[in-house]
Design a protein around this motif. Sequence first.
Motif, short mmCIF file in Angstrom:
data_model
loop_
_atom_site.label_atom_id
_atom_site.label_comp_id
_atom_site.label_asym_id
_atom_site.label_seq_id
_atom_site.Cartn_x
_atom_site.Cartn_y
_atom_site.Cartn_z
N VAL A 1 0.81 -1.44 0.11
CA VAL A 1 0.03 0.03 0.01
C VAL A 1 0.86 1.25 -0.03
O VAL A 1 1.79 1.35 0.63
CB VAL A 1 -0.88 0.04 1.36
N GLU A 2 0.60 1.94 -0.93
CA GLU A 2 1.25 3.40 -1.04
C GLU A 2 0.78 4.46 -0.41
O GLU A 2 -0.64 4.70 -0.81
CB GLU A 2 1.71 3.67 -2.44
N THR A 3 0.94 5.22 0.71
CA THR A 3 0.34 5.95 1.45
C THR A 3 0.77 7.44 1.16
O THR A 3 0.12 8.45 1.66
CB THR A 3 0.16 5.59 2.84
N ASP A 4 1.85 7.59 0.33
CA ASP A 4 2.36 9.19 0.33
C ASP A 4 1.63 9.68 -0.77
O ASP A 4 1.32 9.23 -1.86
CB ASP A 4 3.81 9.07 -0.27
N PRO A 5 0.67 10.95 -0.42
CA PRO A 5 -0.44 11.26 -1.43
C PRO A 5 0.38 11.78 -2.61
O PRO A 5 -0.38 11.89 -3.73
CB PRO A 5 -1.20 12.21 -0.23
N ASP A 6 1.40 12.44 -2.47
CA ASP A 6 1.99 12.85 -3.82
C ASP A 6 2.47 12.15 -4.63
O ASP A 6 2.43 12.02 -5.99
CB ASP A 6 3.44 13.82 -3.06
N ARG A 7 2.88 10.65 -4.01
CA ARG A 7 3.32 9.61 -5.01
C ARG A 7 2.23 8.91 -5.67
O ARG A 7 2.20 8.65 -6.66
CB ARG A 7 4.19 8.61 -4.25
N VAL A 8 1.30 8.87 -4.72
CA VAL A 8 -0.14 8.39 -5.27
C VAL A 8 -0.53 9.57 -6.50
O VAL A 8 -1.09 8.87 -7.63
CB VAL A 8 -1.30 8.19 -4.39
N GLN A 9 -0.57 10.51 -6.15
CA GLN A 9 -1.27 11.35 -7.09
C GLN A 9 -0.19 11.46 -8.80
O GLN A 9 -0.94 11.37 -9.50
CB GLN A 9 -1.03 12.86 -6.65
N ALA A 10 0.88 11.39 -8.31
CA ALA A 10 1.93 11.35 -9.61
C ALA A 10 1.75 10.03 -10.27
O ALA A 10 1.64 10.09 -11.71
CB ALA A 10 3.44 11.30 -9.18
N GLY A 11 1.49 9.00 -9.62
CA GLY A 11 1.11 7.57 -10.19
C GLY A 11 0.01 7.49 -11.21
O GLY A 11 -0.28 6.96 -12.31
N TRP A 12 -1.22 8.24 -10.68
CA TRP A 12 -2.43 8.36 -11.30
C TRP A 12 -2.67 9.35 -12.20
O TRP A 12 -3.14 9.30 -13.37
CB TRP A 12 -3.66 8.35 -10.33
N GLN A 13 -1.64 10.33 -12.23
CA GLN A 13 -1.37 11.06 -13.53
C GLN A 13 -0.70 10.41 -14.41
O GLN A 13 -1.00 10.70 -15.69
CB GLN A 13 -0.54 12.44 -13.03
N TRP A 14 0.05 9.57 -14.16
CA TRP A 14 0.74 8.88 -15.32
C TRP A 14 -0.18 7.88 -15.77
O TRP A 14 0.00 7.65 -17.04
CB TRP A 14 2.04 8.00 -14.52
N VAL A 15 -0.97 7.42 -15.17
CA VAL A 15 -2.07 6.69 -15.87
C VAL A 15 -2.92 7.52 -16.67
O VAL A 15 -3.45 7.25 -17.78
CB VAL A 15 -2.92 5.75 -14.61
#
Length: 374
Positions: A250-264
């Motif tokens: 589980v990735e909990t860093d919101p900035d990393r999550v945001q970047a990953g979903w922008q990538w998608v």
Amino acid sequence: MSPRDEQELSEAVAGAEGALRIVGGGTRPIGRSVMGEDLSTAGLSGIELYEPGALTIVAKAGTPLAEVEAALAAENQRLPFEPMDHRGLLGMSGEPTVGGMVAANVSGPRRIQVGACRDSLIGVRFVDGRGTIIKNGGRVMKNVTGYDLVKLMAGSYGTLGVLSEVAFKVLPGIETRACVLINGLSNTDAVTAMSKALGSPFEVSGAAHTPAGIDGHPVTMLRLEGFADSVAYRAGKLRDVLADMGDISVETDPDRVQAGWQWVRDVASFHGRAGDVWRISVKPSDGPEIAARAGGDVLMDWGGGLVWALVPEGTDLRADLGDFAGHATLIRASEETRGRVPVFHPDPAPVAALSEGLRRQFDPKGILNPGVMG
């Protein structure tokens, strides 16, 4: 032509003697090339009305999307549908506009939860092919008069009218986000996992799979958003539900999550790479088979219901796929390929006749982006 207000827009269309190429920010040249005089909506810019308490925003069609998003963010609000930014994929610059976003009915990974752009659109003003100014819908969520016409304009690519103003319902901002990651799944197992997650009560707002993530290995992504305590609870529960699916983190860093979903969202894995890009919409259960038929590199979003495919230049992927329940759209290709291969999936004869009838009604002279959806 670059009219400065709606009246000038009306006069420009009414006085046109030939085809018009409708231009917003120029960041989404999807469809066949239009040979005609440029008609820019850039001069129609600015937020007309924003009522945070009513969850409503109204903007002129040429308003940069970034301006609208900044105004919403200042009040901790957002457009629900997470619009994709096509610039990296299409190699474009400039600023996306809200009118262009509506014309292309743009959305992103959150579509599985809240719908597409048209589902948040509550009102439009536009100029039809005669130069007539038409208003439909309203400026508040309760006013849905003529709602079907509002939805009709979304995804019409400027062929029914030139948008001058758009109104949206918006949503509160997101406190935090997390992402449940499953490593190493096949496309088929990934769709099984995504279906289990989306069928759970844990409010998954994004479900995507790439056979080759940043490290080159398959990764399945399941996004959770909301209040911090709720996100933490749901992430733990979702991990339990999927415990038999493999290597889970589980990735909990919101900035990393945001970047990953922008990538998608922006299909970043295809940026700057040679080849044509197709967007295929199918039932999620058909996603793995369609991905296999497509070959090349793929990215699966919407729980498997959206397949992005990068294929060799000039490929008629629709012919290679054969019969399937869904539709395939050619998003990026050379002008020669877009002239040879239908960009948008051919409609069944009854639907094609209905679409043509609508275009004749709204644009009897056939001057608004003629042929763009051919």
